[in-house]
Design an enzyme around this catalytic site. Structure first.
Site, PDB file in Angstrom:
ATOM      1  N   THR A   1       9.865  10.160  -1.561  1.00 21.72           N
ATOM      2  CA  THR A   1       8.866  10.184  -0.494  1.00 21.72           C
ATOM      3  C   THR A   1       8.693  11.543   0.170  1.00 21.72           C
ATOM      4  OG1 THR A   1       8.174   9.211   1.585  1.00 21.72           O
ATOM      5  CG2 THR A   1      10.543   9.289   1.220  1.00 21.72           C
ATOM      6  N   GLU A   2       7.433  11.810   0.498  1.00 21.77           N
ATOM      7  CA  GLU A   2       7.045  12.993   1.253  1.00 21.77           C
ATOM      8  C   GLU A   2       7.727  12.999   2.628  1.00 21.77           C
ATOM      9  OE1 GLU A   2       2.805  13.481   0.695  1.00 21.77           O
ATOM     10  OE2 GLU A   2       2.609  14.099   2.770  1.00 21.77           O
TER      11      GLU A   2
ATOM     12  N   GLU B   1      -3.064 -13.039  -9.319  1.00 17.64           N
ATOM     13  CA  GLU B   1      -2.350 -11.778  -9.549  1.00 17.64           C
ATOM     14  C   GLU B   1      -1.968 -11.708 -11.033  1.00 17.64           C
ATOM     15  OE1 GLU B   1      -1.275  -8.885  -7.950  1.00 17.64           O
ATOM     16  OE2 GLU B   1      -0.420  -8.541  -9.928  1.00 17.64           O
TER      17      GLU B   1
ATOM     18  N   GLY C   1       5.076   5.466   4.725  1.00 16.37           N
ATOM     19  CA  GLY C   1       4.699   4.832   5.979  1.00 16.37           C
ATOM     20  C   GLY C   1       3.194   4.694   6.100  1.00 16.37           C
TER      21      GLY C   1
ATOM     22  N   HIS D   1       1.353  13.746  -7.113  1.00 11.23           N
ATOM     23  CA  HIS D   1       2.301  13.834  -5.984  1.00 11.23           C
ATOM     24  C   HIS D   1       3.392  14.808  -6.417  1.00 11.23           C
ATOM     25  CE1 HIS D   1       5.401  12.613  -3.163  1.00 11.23           C
ATOM     26  NE2 HIS D   1       4.598  11.747  -2.572  1.00 11.23           N
TER      27      HIS D   1
ATOM     28  N   GLY E   1       0.437   8.433   3.621  1.00  7.99           N
ATOM     29  CA  GLY E   1       0.389   7.522   4.768  1.00  7.99           C
ATOM     30  C   GLY E   1      -0.980   6.888   4.943  1.00  7.99           C
TER      31      GLY E   1
ATOM     32  N   HIS F   1      -0.253   9.778  -8.947  1.00  7.79           N
ATOM     33  CA  HIS F   1       0.166   8.913  -7.839  1.00  7.79           C
ATOM     34  C   HIS F   1      -0.935   8.005  -7.320  1.00  7.79           C
ATOM     35  CE1 HIS F   1       2.601   7.594  -4.554  1.00  7.79           C
ATOM     36  NE2 HIS F   1       1.795   8.108  -3.645  1.00  7.79           N
ATOM     37  N   HIS F   2      -2.170   8.510  -7.211  1.00  9.53           N
ATOM     38  CA  HIS F   2      -3.214   7.704  -6.565  1.00  9.53           C
ATOM     39  C   HIS F   2      -4.560   8.042  -7.174  1.00  9.53           C
ATOM     40  CE1 HIS F   2      -4.573   5.321  -3.022  1.00  9.53           C
ATOM     41  NE2 HIS F   2      -5.695   5.986  -3.230  1.00  9.53           N
TER      42      HIS F   2
ATOM     43  N   ARG G   1      -0.969  17.317  -0.677  1.00  6.92           N
ATOM     44  CA  ARG G   1      -0.342  17.121  -1.991  1.00  6.92           C
ATOM     45  C   ARG G   1      -0.941  17.974  -3.085  1.00  6.92           C
ATOM     46  NH1 ARG G   1       0.230  10.626  -1.438  1.00  6.92           N
ATOM     47  NH2 ARG G   1       1.934  10.828   0.035  1.00  6.92           N
TER      48      ARG G   1
ATOM     49  N   ARG H   1      -5.882  12.320  -1.188  1.00  7.41           N
ATOM     50  CA  ARG H   1      -5.478  11.390  -0.120  1.00  7.41           C
ATOM     51  C   ARG H   1      -4.276  11.935   0.644  1.00  7.41           C
ATOM     52  NH1 ARG H   1      -1.624   7.872   0.386  1.00  7.41           N
ATOM     53  NH2 ARG H   1      -1.105   7.608  -1.815  1.00  7.41           N
TER      54      ARG H   1
HETATM   55  O1  MEZ Z   1       0.911   7.395   1.097  1.00  8.74           O
HETATM   56  C1  MEZ Z   1       1.705   7.749   0.213  1.00  8.74           C
HETATM   57  O2  MEZ Z   1       1.384   7.922  -0.946  1.00  8.74           O
HETATM   58  C2  MEZ Z   1       3.090   8.041   0.589  1.00  8.74           C
HETATM   59  C3  MEZ Z   1       3.407   7.847   2.006  1.00  8.74           C
HETATM   60  C4  MEZ Z   1       3.922   8.476  -0.328  1.00  8.74           C
HETATM   61  C5  MEZ Z   1       5.222   9.049  -0.025  1.00  8.74           C
HETATM   62  O3  MEZ Z   1       5.450  10.205  -0.370  1.00  8.74           O
HETATM   63  O4  MEZ Z   1       6.050   8.364   0.558  1.00  8.74           O
END
Ligand code: MEZ
Length: 630
Positions: free
Chosen positions: A438-439, A170, A185, A426, A608, A565-566, A463, A605
């Site tokens: 969080t969503e 790591e 989640g 996000h 979750g 975010h992703h 999103r 995406r």
């Molecule tokens: O999967 C995610 O990115 C997520 C659940 C984010 C969130 O808003 O909590």
């Protein structure tokens, strides 16, 4: 070679223990002082025992820092300060706020004890001896895993359970990667928890079937799935049993959420293995009993952990320490601060890695198979804006290690990539700190309010859609509004309040004033919204997921904006997690799982699905790499 590492580690650990426990020769009177500084979640208090010339011990006596992130600084920095006799020790990467709080509190504690803190406010001396000790090291393993986030640790546990000798490297000083920051989640379809939670019927199914017919009539996979789901839905309505969901509906949601460009085979694998992965998490000590709504899901499907009081907690901060403990219990070797730089290959097969240790030494690990679990590249802002120039200047929710190193290493071996320009923003990132909000708050009933005091979108949309709508509002931000009843049910929201992210009011008008929006319009919006919740219908924006009216004072608002975010793109893999070459052939011995791999989420995406991704594909990678090495 390995012995050298152990010896150095032992020597360091011993000196830290001696330092912390006070074995320095003390030449003056010992004094005790305490100091307090603001951490990420409230006060960090420390007690220091020192003389005018030596710090004898540092103890953190009070803190509420994020498990797996700030908690690492709490565990490590006191010993480092004592060991180095300096408050200028390096911050723990990814935990700078907590690190700074500890150092500031130590300074105040020294002054409280009547000691001149300037004596210890000096640069850390880098010991030549230590640098000279940093010899190259060589290891042998059945499987080497690069990255100790969710996917890497999951793969490690599964491979170890298959009897393999595993080493995990790591690059950061802590495990967890982006996974530990994940809050919401894990999506899974047809689970016992869905049936155990009593929900009403879901209008979301029909809405999704209508979207499939209207927007994806020429997509064969989506059309076939929609037909299957229609049949399942008709049968369920004729004879309802349990809660309605299906693997095919999960696939349909994921494909429509991903704008139809996802790899259908990877999506089918994700969804078909999701329920079993919830059971696997349960088996390693991580049950996820709460189920709720999330953006783009037709039904309640996101599974969340609960604390002892039955309140929802953050999924990443919950799962990551459990994964880490499972690694420890199995004696899996974990090399932190070790950055992989190259995949070793023989006859086109991956046979290990080369890495750089924390003191610049070369670490070589010979292995039968390599699993890449290095995460995405959402913290590599240069790469993000090169691939998607419109994201220049956006904040990121990502961990500092999410730099995309795995991509370059695999490309050197001829690996293909997919969808690299598909980068998700996000819509609810706290406007001042870039912390992810969080969503789950929207899934549990929160609304988004613009500067004019109005709702502007179905808050539980995907999103990409919610972010675009938010960016189009005045100032490109909004307020996420919750009430006290929501706070009472969620440790996550209580944490946002204690971190200072919220403004509040006893009435809608008071909250409107505090948020600086049109207060009268806001009060009217809330009354109207509460009526929609009672009626289970949203004529303004077609929202189909409802919780409770937001009518329990006080009310709270969090200022949010869109942030990176992703990264949906990554290495091209098949459903066995084998990395594919430009020619579409599996590269022998090379596997990838989690955010480093692309194709699962397509153009967007669903919330979750990242946790589902790392558990499902981490398990597959661990199993298949173990079978490959035999
Ligand atoms: O999967 C995610 O990115 C997520 C659940 C984010 C969130 O808003 O909590």
């Amino acid at each position: 070679m390995k012995k050298h590492f152990l010896q150095t580690g032992l020597a360091l650990a011993l000196s830290a223990v001696l330092a912390v426990s006070g074995s320095f020769a003390v030449s003056a009177e010992e004094k005790t002082g305490s100091g307090t500084a603001q951490g990420i979640d409230g006060d960090v208090k420390v007690e220091v025992v020192a003389t005018d010339e030596k710090i004898i011990s540092v103890t953190v006596t009070e803190q509420n820092e994020t498990p797996g992130i700030g908690s690492v600084a709490v565990d490590e920095l006191p010993g480092e300060i004592v060991e180095n006799q300096s408050i200028q020790v390096d911050d723990i990467a990814g935990a700078t706020v907590t690190s700074t709080a500890i150092k500031d509190a130590v300074k105040l504690a020294l002054e409280d004890a009547g000691i001149d803190s300037a004596v210890f406010d000096v640069a850390v001396e880098k010991e030549d001896e230590e640098a000279a000790d940093a010899e190259d090291a060589e290891y042998e393993a059945d499987i080497v895993i690069v990255g100790a986030g969710g996917a890497g640790m999951t793969a490690a546990i599964v491979a170890a359970d298959a009897g393999k000798n595993v080493i995990v490297v790591e690059s950061q000083s802590m495990v967890g990667g982006n996974s530990v920051r994940s809050t919401g989640g894990m999506n899974a379809a047809k689970t016992a928890a869905q049936d155990e939670n009593e929900f009403g019927e879901s209008a979301g199914v029909e809405k999704q079937l209508a979207a499939a017919a209207a927007d994806y009539a020429d997509n064969e996979t989506i059309t076939a799935l929609a037909q299957t789901v229609q049949e399942q839905w008709d049968a369920y309505q004729a004879e309802p049993e349990g809660y309605f969901d299906s693997v095919e509906l999960f696939e349909l949601d994921t494909l429509i959420g991903g704008k139809g460009i996802n790899d259908p085979e990877l999506v089918a694998t994700l969804c078909a293995n999701s329920a079993d992965s919830i059971d696997w998490l349960d088996s390693i000590g991580a049950p996820m009993p709460s189920v709720s709504s999330f953006g783009g899901a037709s039904v309640k499907r996101i599974h969340r952990p609960l604390d002892d009081e039955g309140k929802v907690v953050s999924v990443g901060a919950y799962i990551v320490p459990i994964l880490q403990k499972n690694l420890e219990d199995r004696g899996i070797e974990l090399l932190l601060n070790t950055t992989a730089t190259k995949i070793l290959a023989e006859d086109g097969k991956a046979v290990g890695i080369e890495a750089e240790g924390d003191q610049g030494q070369t670490v070589t690990i010979h292995a039968g198979a390599v699993i890449l679990a290095t995460g995405g590249f959402g913290a590599n802002l240069e790469m993000v804006s090169e691939l998607k120039p419109e994201l220049e200047g956006f904040m990121t929710t990502n961990a500092p290690g999410a730099l995309g190193q795995g991509l370059d290493m695999a490309k050197e071996l001829g690996a293909a990539t997919v969808d690299l320009d598909q980068i998700q923003i996000h819509p609810t990132v706290q406007a001042d700190t870039a912390a992810l909000i969080t969503e789950g708050l929207r899934g549990d009933g929160a609304v988004l309010i613009n500067e004019e005091g109005l709702r502007f979108i179905d808050e539980v949309g995907t999103r990409d859609v919610v972010s675009a709508a938010e960016i189009a509002q005045t100032g490109s931000y909004s307020w996420l509004v919750v009430d006290q009843a929501m706070v009472d049910a969620s440790s996550v929201i209580a944490g946002y309040i204690s971190k200072g992210y919220t403004v509040s009011g006893e009435t809608y008008e008071e909250l409107g004033e505090a948020m600086g929006v049109d207060a009268e319009a806001f009060a009217k919006t809330m009354e109207t919204w509460n009526g929609y919740v009672e009626a289970g219908e949203d004529p303004d924006f077609g929202r189909t997921s409802f919780a409770n009216p937001l009518d329990t004072a006080p009310y709270y608002g969090i200022k949010v904006t869109a942030g990176i975010h992703h990264t949906m793109g990554g290495l091209k893999i098949n459903a066995d997690t084998q990395v594919l070459s430009e020619e579409g052939e599996a590269i022998e011995g090379l596997y990838a799982a989690g955010e480093v791999a692309g194709g699962v989420h397509g153009g967007n995406r669903l919330g979750g699905n990242a946790v589902a991704d790392f558990v499902v594909f981490g398990r597959i990678a661990g199993e298949n790499a173990a079978a490959y090495v035999g």
